[in-house]
Scaffold this active site. Structure first.
Site, short mmCIF file in Angstrom:
data_model
loop_
_atom_site.label_atom_id
_atom_site.label_comp_id
_atom_site.label_asym_id
_atom_site.label_seq_id
_atom_site.Cartn_x
_atom_site.Cartn_y
_atom_site.Cartn_z
N GLY A 16 -4.97 6.80 7.28
CA GLY A 16 -4.19 5.60 7.00
C GLY A 16 -3.02 5.45 7.96
CE1 TYR B 71 1.28 2.81 -3.77
CE2 TYR B 71 3.49 1.93 -4.13
CZ TYR B 71 2.60 2.70 -3.39
OH TYR B 71 3.06 3.36 -2.26
#
Length: 309
Positions: free
Chosen positions: A11, A143
């Site tokens: 990522g 999240y």
């Protein structure tokens, strides 16, 4: 040479961490490529001290390691809201698996938590002792709450098993290897400007963010990992220099030859009005603070996006 597992290593942050650590260590990169990209780690794939495992962090892993960095969770609000249950599982089940691995190997583990644990803060700037103002049933809560729960698991493993833990609360970070569709402020604005599309500001643009260039952030993560074992408490990593969203858009427009203009839309639910870290602990315990100016970081990030668009 240490053997280091980087979960989420393909990522944005993970690939930059791989780039820095591969110079002196053996790296195992774990990523299911849901948001990470093989392109980000392509320069390392043929190196003897680098290996890639295509696997979801939700699935248990058994390797011998000295250190673990956990960056395995989609961080873009647009992206993580597409599959909120998977987002929550990545944070909670993922860190549980990695904590069990760290405990088994007597390894140190660093959890990349987030400024989102503070929610839409009523305290400004945010210190690590602030418990936050989070809507735990909102669209962003998959999240926010996942990261908060991960911090709980980290501290409980430390208390019960003596697992060596580090918790970094990361504030807004930008730079090379951000995805075009990342959905966050700086990447959105730069991509829109390069494509001559109007820059979209949600709300009035008076809301503020504090942006940390990725190179500075990576240095902070490594310094935290290398810090004393007594440092088990969360530490904010970010830039304490505050900029409004409108100011950010105007700076980017000034750096790109574009036909773009600014358009305003309604502010999304639970979007924080202010976000600024108090980095006193990072300065004191890590001897760390950002060095790269916002203008310089923006210029470097624009150059990166020009190459990939």
């Amino acid at each position: 040479m240490k053997k280091i597992l980087i979960a989420g290593g393909a990522g944005f942050l993970g690939s930059n961490l791989c780039k820095k650590l591969i110079q002196d260590n053996e790296i195992i990169c774990l990523d299911n490529l849901s948001s990470g990209k093989l392109e980000n780690i392509k320069p390392f794939l043929d190196k003897k001290n680098f290996s890639f495992i295509n696997q979801d962090v939700i699935q248990p892993i058994d390797v011998k390691i000295d250190e673990i960095y956990n960056l395995a969770c989609i961080a873009s609000p647009i992206q993580y809201q597409k599959n909120p249950i998977q987002t929550l599982k990545s944070s909670v089940f993922g860190i549980n698996n990695l904590l069990e691995l760290a405990t088994k190997n007597k390894a140190k583990i660093l959890q990349t938590s987030t400024s989102e644990v503070y929610g839409n803060p009523l305290e400004h700037p945010q210190t690590e002792t602030y418990f936050g103002n989070v809507n735990f049933i909102g669209k962003r809560s998959c999240y926010d709450e996942g990261k908060r729960c991960a911090e709980t698991l980290m501290t409980d493993f430390n208390r019960i098993y003596g697992t060596k833990i580090k918790i970094a609360r990361i504030f807004n970070t930008y730079g090379e290897n951000m995805a075009i569709d990342d959905g966050r402020v700086i990447s959105n604005f730069i991509v829109q400007a390069l494509k001559n599309k109007d820059i979209t500001i949600y709300g009035t643009g008076s809301q503020t963010r504090s942006y940390c260039y990725v190179e500075d952030l990576i240095e902070g993560l490594i310094k935290l990992m290398d810090s004393s074992d007594e440092i088990t408490f969360p530490i904010n990593l970010g830039n304490s220099e505050e900029h409004s969203i409108l100011e950010t858009a105007e700076l980017i427009l000034s750096k790109i030859n574009t036909k773009s203009k600014i358009s305003f839309k309604d502010l999304p639910e639970d979007d924080p009005i202010k976000r600024k870290p108090d980095i006193t602990l990072a300065k004191k315990h890590l001897n760390w603070e950002p060095k790269i100016s916002f203008e310089k970081g923006i210029e470097k990030t624009i150059a990166y996006f020009k190459e990939i668009i």
